[in-house]
Scaffold this active site. Structure first.
Site, mmCIF file in Angstrom:
data_model
loop_
_atom_site.group_PDB
_atom_site.id
_atom_site.type_symbol
_atom_site.label_atom_id
_atom_site.label_comp_id
_atom_site.label_asym_id
_atom_site.label_seq_id
_atom_site.Cartn_x
_atom_site.Cartn_y
_atom_site.Cartn_z
ATOM 1 N N GLU A 64 -25.361 76.899 60.342
ATOM 2 C CA GLU A 64 -26.536 76.003 59.764
ATOM 3 C C GLU A 64 -26.018 75.291 58.479
ATOM 4 O O GLU A 64 -26.357 74.240 58.163
ATOM 5 C CB GLU A 64 -27.766 76.858 59.406
ATOM 6 C CG GLU A 64 -28.697 76.865 60.578
ATOM 7 C CD GLU A 64 -28.262 78.052 61.844
ATOM 8 O OE1 GLU A 64 -27.320 78.850 61.355
ATOM 9 O OE2 GLU A 64 -28.534 78.005 62.608
ATOM 10 N N HIS A 122 -38.075 84.021 65.453
ATOM 11 C CA HIS A 122 -38.423 82.437 66.148
ATOM 12 C C HIS A 122 -39.840 82.459 65.862
ATOM 13 O O HIS A 122 -40.666 81.560 66.640
ATOM 14 C CB HIS A 122 -38.280 82.712 67.750
ATOM 15 C CG HIS A 122 -36.981 82.962 67.923
ATOM 16 N ND1 HIS A 122 -36.639 84.145 68.325
ATOM 17 C CD2 HIS A 122 -35.864 82.155 68.242
ATOM 18 C CE1 HIS A 122 -35.255 84.294 68.467
ATOM 19 N NE2 HIS A 122 -34.789 83.093 68.511
#
Lengths: 408, 327
Positions: free
Chosen positions: B61, B130
């Protein structure tokens, strides 16, 4: 189920006592919850006190004309379904809960929004009933609040005289043809306020004459058209109110009051106007008259007079007056001595406008419209010089009115 | 007009902007090729625009954010996707120290006209990695705009505005809304401002401010309660900076405010909203500010029963609105 003591409920902020004006029930009467039981007077309003519960009246604990502190036990009743009597101590604990209107039940606290709206609209929260949780007064309750139609006596500050209304000793023998009427609560309040003013205020008196020929011409040229365009007439009075409120800006001493050895000079210019009915005198207030046009003042005068006629004056209509202008000319007076609307510093009487043969500036004769303005002043606050300056400015304002003066 | 899901509206926004501006590129984990993202937001883009403009990135990321910053400096309106908002943490330095401060530290010589998209929120049985709402980590950093669309119309209009923005936008998409809400939206090119909260329903009993999945609950509750109460519903849209004017105006109408977020309450975006109201509108309040939020617990659990217990649900929202209206 048991005995219930009803207490004198709070009648407004800063009201500490109330006069028992008239009982509307007597022992033995059956009443329902919220039925009126008593007419009480604080110096702001005449209020009907409702019953707290269904039941039978047992005993009236105070007499008519008594002045009693808020919270005093005023009435004993037996609530529906009562069997026998209950020890007094128990009664007391039961009744403390119900002594106040439901609005006080919740927490006794008000939200910032409630206080703000109530302040803006001059609403006494003790007269608002709450629809929120546990009877809490919500912001919406205050926004939707409509004051009850109660006759309102005067715009005096909330300070009830502790002595009962003074009744003078009769000096005339009654004869058979004399009609005797008990003074009603409104009449009694008027009596009390007049006496208070006369007793406390050293009142001095002065008068000037004003040439209002220009004003008369202007008004006569506008009045028909005005009547067609508006729902009310254009009278002379709004011109005088305007002239006074303008003059007050430069003479703030006239817009003050003497309270507890302090002279309070009021920033707002709120003009009380006297409106009479057949049996009473009301003094509603034109708020911020200095910010209104002549038409604006005329509209306010018309609205307040209508409210007096229909008995729909609101509490806020009566509050905050800083000086009084009285239209004595409307019933033909040419000279009068007003009594100051306590605790203001002055009252101005506007007398009849009359035609007069005058010597003009250029030493010719002419027919002019003249009016007398009579001023009563609180000599503690004002002296002749200040009053004279003020009157001369009012005079100048009025004499400056001509065809070019804008009334809108 | 045609009916689109929230996800289709996002896809449409990217497609239209890529057609309009050749400099727009999009990349992230599984974004390119035929897959088009784990949720399918970028489906079909690689086919239309080729793998020079739509491509996969490594699982890093920090690199995704850094690439976007670099492309931005070169003048591209780059779109970076973080596959889940939970994964954004390794990119914090690139976002906060580089993208956010680019214009400021170079006195306007370089800018960072980029969008960083990421799906957030629970209710999909995603467990720890998530389901989280990570917007609070960035909320409060001047220079960075954090927005989230909560309606289909806004999904398209706000993403287009974000892509056209000359400054970095962190674009949160509620993953539960991707396929659960559909609406007719205009086929034409339109945009929605990023800095304006949206008053969806007008009312004068209670003001409710929410975003994401919670807004759907609020709208359902307003419908359910409509015979009893009139409810002002505000979609916050911009999570940072907060649109103070709209929020305060909505509060002043009712004096009662409920703030709803599925994030844990402490430090949440709604706490910031609450602070603004307390500071600016105290004298208009008719009830204490009420915040309905997730528990102050480390993260969204995986087990169905625990996830249900963790998430603010429809019944909670309806009950809170009713209680406040009756207060």
């Amino acid at each position: 189920m048991s005995e219930l003591i009803i207490k004198m409920p709070p009648l407004g902020e800063s009201v500490t006592e109330a006069t028992v004006s008239q009982w509307m029930v007597k022992p033995g009467d059956h009443v329902k919850k919220y039925d009126p039981i008593l007419e009480a007077i604080s110096d702001k309003v005449v209020t009907e006190i409702p019953s707290n519960d269904d039941g039978v009246i047992e005993e009236l604990l105070v007499n008519e004309n008594d002045v009693v502190p808020i919270g005093t036990d005023i009435l004993k009743m037996t609530t529906e379904g009562a069997v026998g009597s209950v020890p007094v101590a128990k009664v007391e604990t039961r009744t403390t809960e119900s002594q106040n209107s439901p609005s006080f039940k919740a927490t006794g606290r008000f939200s910032p929004a409630v206080l703000k709206v109530a302040g803006e609209r001059n609403i006494d929260l003790s007269s608002v009933s709450g629809t929120g949780k546990d009877g809490r007064i919500t912001r919406k309750d205050v926004l939707n609040y409509q004051p009850k139609e109660t006759p309102i006596i005067s715009s005096q500050p909330a300070q009830l005289a502790s002595e009962p209304v003074i009744r003078s000793t009769p000096v005339l023998e009654l004869n058979n043809n004399d009609a005797v009427t008990k003074a009603g609560p409104v009449r009694k309040m008027i009596a009390q306020n007049m006496l208070k003013s006369i007793h406390e205020i050293p009142q001095a008196w002065t008068m000037i004459e004003v040439d209002v020929t220009g004003l008369v011409k202007l008004r006569n040229s506008l009045k028909n058209e005005f009547k067609e365009q508006n729902e009310f007439k254009l009278s002379y009075f709004p011109f005088f109110v305007k002239a006074v409120s303008s003059a007050l800006r430069n003479n703030p001493k006239l817009n003050s009051s003497w309270q507890n050895d302090e002279i309070i000079q009021h920033k707002d210019i709120n003009i009380s106007i006297a409106v009479a009915t057949d049996d009473a005198l009301f003094v509603p207030v034109i708020k911020h008259a200095d910010r209104l046009s002549i038409t604006g003042i005329a509209a306010e005068v018309s609205r307040l007079a209508n409210c007096v006629k229909t008995n729909t004056l609101k509490g806020s209509d009566n509050e905050g007056g800083t000086i009084t202008v009285n239209n004595t000319g409307s019933f033909g007076s040419i000279e009068s001595m007003g009594i100051i609307n306590y605790p203001q510093a002055a009252i101005l009487q506007v007398e009849s406008i009359r035609k007069e043969l005058s010597v003009l500036d250029d030493d010719t004769f002419g027919i002019r419209n003249k009016v007398n303005l009579c001023l009563t002043l609180d000599h503690r606050i004002l002296d002749g010089l200040a009053a004279g300056k003020f009157l001369n400015e009012v005079k100048a304002n009025l004499e400056a009115i001509d065809q070019n003066t804008n009334i809108y | 007009m045609s009916e689109k899901s929230y996800l289709e509206a996002l896809n449409l926004a990217i497609t239209e902007e890529m057609r309009r501006d050749e400099g727009v590129m999009i990349f992230g984990e599984d974004v390119g090729g035929v897959k088009g993202g784990v949720f399918g937001v970028t489906k079909g883009l690689a086919e239309e625009f080729g793998d020079q403009r739509v491509f996969n990135s490594p699982l890093g990321e920090s690199e995704i954010a850094g690439l976007a910053v670099g492309l931005g400096v070169m003048g591209h309106h780059a779109i970076a996707e973080f596959q889940f908002a939970d994964y954004i943490l390794p990119a914090v330095n690139q976002i906060m120290s580089e993208a956010t401060k680019m214009r400021y530290k170079s006195a306007g010589d370089w800018i960072s006209p980029i969008v960083m998209r990421t799906p957030y929120g629970g209710g999909v049985r995603g467990g720890f990695y998530h389901s989280q709402s990570t917007e609070k980590i960035f909320a409060g950093q001047p220079g960075l705009r954090i927005v989230t669309p909560s309606t289909v119309y806004d999904a398209k209009g706000m993403l287009k505005s974000a892509i056209r923005s000359e400054d970095p936008v962190l674009f949160y998409e509620h993953k539960k809304l991707y396929r659960s809400i559909k609406d007719d939206i205009p086929d034409v090119d339109y945009t929605v401002p990023l800095d304006k909260a949206n008053v969806i329903e007008h009312g004068d009993d209670v003001t409710v401010i929410a975003y994401g999945m919670m807004l759907q609950f609020v709208l359902n509750a307003a419908e359910e309660l409509k015979d009893d109460f009139s409810i002002e519903v505000v979609d916050l849209r911009s999570l940072y900076p907060i649109d103070k004017d709209t929020v305060l105006e909505a509060i002043r109408k009712t004096g009662k405010v409920l703030l709803v977020t599925e994030d844990a309450k402490e430090g949440s975006v709604m706490n910031n909203v609450s602070a603004i109201i307390a500071e600016e509108a105290l004298f208009d309040l008719d009830a204490p500010i009420k915040i309905l939020a997730g528990p102050d617990s480390p993260s969204m659990p995986y087990a169905k029963s625990l996830e249900d217990a963790f998430l603010v649900n429809q019944a909670d929202v309806t009950k809170s609105i009713r209680e406040l209206a009756e207060f």
